[in-house]
Design a protein around this motif. Sequence first.
Motif, mmCIF file in Angstrom:
data_model
loop_
_atom_site.group_PDB
_atom_site.id
_atom_site.type_symbol
_atom_site.label_atom_id
_atom_site.label_comp_id
_atom_site.label_asym_id
_atom_site.label_seq_id
_atom_site.Cartn_x
_atom_site.Cartn_y
_atom_site.Cartn_z
ATOM 1 N N GLN A 254 0.994 -1.262 -0.014
ATOM 2 C CA GLN A 254 -0.020 -0.039 0.110
ATOM 3 C C GLN A 254 0.705 1.075 0.158
ATOM 4 O O GLN A 254 0.622 2.321 -0.478
ATOM 5 N N HIS A 255 2.042 1.180 0.718
ATOM 6 C CA HIS A 255 2.828 2.430 0.774
ATOM 7 C C HIS A 255 3.401 2.630 -0.634
ATOM 8 O O HIS A 255 3.316 3.612 -1.059
ATOM 9 N N PHE A 256 3.997 1.604 -1.349
ATOM 10 C CA PHE A 256 4.367 1.654 -2.629
ATOM 11 C C PHE A 256 3.462 2.251 -3.552
ATOM 12 O O PHE A 256 3.547 3.288 -4.376
ATOM 13 N N SER A 257 2.125 1.850 -3.448
ATOM 14 C CA SER A 257 1.181 2.394 -4.323
ATOM 15 C C SER A 257 0.806 3.851 -3.983
ATOM 16 O O SER A 257 0.451 4.492 -4.927
ATOM 17 N N ASN A 258 0.798 3.908 -2.857
ATOM 18 C CA ASN A 258 0.528 5.389 -2.659
ATOM 19 C C ASN A 258 1.526 6.299 -2.931
ATOM 20 O O ASN A 258 1.220 7.446 -3.576
ATOM 21 N N ILE A 259 2.578 5.942 -2.829
ATOM 22 C CA ILE A 259 3.930 6.847 -3.382
ATOM 23 C C ILE A 259 3.904 7.214 -4.582
ATOM 24 O O ILE A 259 3.920 8.216 -5.443
ATOM 25 N N ILE A 260 3.573 6.132 -5.556
ATOM 26 C CA ILE A 260 3.749 5.876 -7.076
ATOM 27 C C ILE A 260 2.397 6.833 -7.390
ATOM 28 O O ILE A 260 2.378 7.633 -8.323
ATOM 29 N N ARG A 261 1.245 6.843 -6.953
ATOM 30 C CA ARG A 261 0.027 7.178 -7.209
ATOM 31 C C ARG A 261 0.190 8.907 -7.039
ATOM 32 O O ARG A 261 -0.510 9.812 -7.731
ATOM 33 N N GLU A 262 0.696 9.222 -5.946
ATOM 34 C CA GLU A 262 0.749 10.627 -5.341
ATOM 35 C C GLU A 262 1.793 11.614 -5.823
ATOM 36 O O GLU A 262 2.049 12.724 -6.090
ATOM 37 N N GLU A 263 3.210 10.666 -6.157
ATOM 38 C CA GLU A 263 4.298 11.496 -6.312
ATOM 39 C C GLU A 263 5.082 11.041 -7.731
ATOM 40 O O GLU A 263 5.966 11.543 -8.223
ATOM 41 N N GLY A 264 4.560 9.842 -8.465
ATOM 42 C CA GLY A 264 5.008 9.234 -9.353
ATOM 43 C C GLY A 264 6.465 8.307 -9.064
ATOM 44 O O GLY A 264 6.700 8.203 -7.821
ATOM 45 N N LEU A 265 7.124 7.825 -10.156
ATOM 46 C CA LEU A 265 8.055 6.909 -9.671
ATOM 47 C C LEU A 265 9.247 7.696 -8.906
ATOM 48 O O LEU A 265 10.353 7.175 -8.423
ATOM 49 N N PHE A 266 9.292 9.111 -9.185
ATOM 50 C CA PHE A 266 10.166 9.845 -8.680
ATOM 51 C C PHE A 266 10.136 9.939 -7.226
ATOM 52 O O PHE A 266 11.274 9.992 -6.502
ATOM 53 N N GLY A 267 8.963 9.752 -6.782
ATOM 54 C CA GLY A 267 8.825 9.840 -5.282
ATOM 55 C C GLY A 267 9.325 8.725 -4.547
ATOM 56 O O GLY A 267 9.546 8.522 -3.394
ATOM 57 N N LEU A 268 9.808 7.623 -5.397
ATOM 58 C CA LEU A 268 10.518 6.561 -4.817
ATOM 59 C C LEU A 268 12.014 6.607 -4.325
ATOM 60 O O LEU A 268 12.578 5.982 -3.417
ATOM 61 N N TYR A 269 12.391 7.857 -4.825
ATOM 62 C CA TYR A 269 13.684 8.245 -4.473
ATOM 63 C C TYR A 269 13.763 9.642 -3.882
ATOM 64 O O TYR A 269 14.741 10.285 -3.843
ATOM 65 N N ARG A 270 12.586 10.052 -3.136
ATOM 66 C CA ARG A 270 12.478 11.463 -2.419
ATOM 67 C C ARG A 270 13.448 11.224 -1.173
ATOM 68 O O ARG A 270 13.543 10.148 -0.501
ATOM 69 N N GLY A 271 14.347 12.044 -1.091
ATOM 70 C CA GLY A 271 15.383 12.047 0.136
ATOM 71 C C GLY A 271 16.874 11.624 -0.345
ATOM 72 O O GLY A 271 17.475 11.364 0.287
ATOM 73 N N PHE A 272 16.906 10.964 -1.818
ATOM 74 C CA PHE A 272 17.816 10.455 -1.914
ATOM 75 C C PHE A 272 19.204 11.163 -2.091
ATOM 76 O O PHE A 272 20.040 10.675 -1.630
ATOM 77 N N THR A 273 19.067 12.532 -2.291
ATOM 78 C CA THR A 273 20.080 13.476 -2.141
ATOM 79 C C THR A 273 20.637 13.598 -1.061
ATOM 80 O O THR A 273 21.969 13.119 -0.734
ATOM 81 N N PRO A 274 20.022 13.865 0.001
ATOM 82 C CA PRO A 274 20.614 14.104 1.369
ATOM 83 C C PRO A 274 20.980 12.482 1.876
ATOM 84 O O PRO A 274 22.215 12.477 2.864
ATOM 85 N N ASN A 275 20.417 11.523 1.446
ATOM 86 C CA ASN A 275 20.733 10.202 1.933
ATOM 87 C C ASN A 275 22.089 9.882 1.232
ATOM 88 O O ASN A 275 23.042 9.259 2.020
ATOM 89 N N CYS A 276 22.379 10.341 0.033
ATOM 90 C CA CYS A 276 23.692 10.147 -0.516
ATOM 91 C C CYS A 276 24.988 11.019 0.039
ATOM 92 O O CYS A 276 25.874 10.526 0.348
#
Length: 302
Positions: A254-276
């Motif tokens: 459900q979390h995966f579905s919500n992220i993709i629906r609300e933010e698109g595939l880009f949402g799966l990498y939200r926070g990736f910059t500070p993470n790196c």
Amino acid sequence: MYGGFLFPEPLNSEPYVATWWKQLLAGAMAGAVSRTSTAPLDRLKIYIQVYAAKQHLNLVSSWKAMVEEGGYLSLWRGNGMNVTKIAPETGIKFLAYDQYKKFFDESHSKLDIHQRFLAGSLAGVTAQTIVYPMEVLKTRLALGHTGEYKGIMDCARILIKNEGISALYVGYIPNLLGIIPYAGIELTVYESVKKAYCQRYGQNPSDPGIIVHLGCGTISSTCGQLGSYPLALVRTKMQAHAIVGGGPHVSMHQHFSNIIREEGLFGLYRGFTPNCMKVVPAVSISFVVYEEMKNLLGLTSY
């Protein structure tokens, strides 16, 4: 080459086969130093993963929001729990990795890439399973407001009282699915790159130099993050759901579905910059300190 740069000279100039407690100590020290050095970036990553989409925050505004809420010291909020978690986790991971490698080949010299990957994945799973409740507490402390928790034990008490003991393993499945490729890729790439460099330029694998350790750590951590980040994001959202969303727990799917629906595939990498920004130096520092501690304790590098 650089034994006296960060630490004193090794206790024994003739390396000998590692004993378990020395490997554990070397890994624990590596984890504690690396995470404390990058704690503000770790909290920034968690803050962006949980709040950025709903509050329309970017990297800079998220940083400002944390500082305004609790001051600069709040950037290290949850670091005590982080060090408490990462020290045994890193120690167990490195120790388990060496033990799993011995299972495949006692000499470590003939291990194939897939064997190193499997040993790394198993090491990551072993470490994460043991310390995972600390990961949940670290996330809650990092997201908590100033004064919300009196400390680690108070956070654990409130969590168990309100949500039950099972809340300590919320998000474990996506975490497990993520750590298998991440730990496998990270440890395999690090050792493979270091081995290839040392063979090409005739360097001693036990002491190729700080720059080599940093370079290998940077490459390995970046490769590992690209393959496992979406699962780490979902894990954090599951851990923080009770604070942000409320209501019953939401499944990984459900979390995966919500992220993709609300933010698109880009949402799966939200926070990736500070993470790196956090992970690359953290892993690099971790490998440097681990190799230095191994030299100090007279352990053998393979």
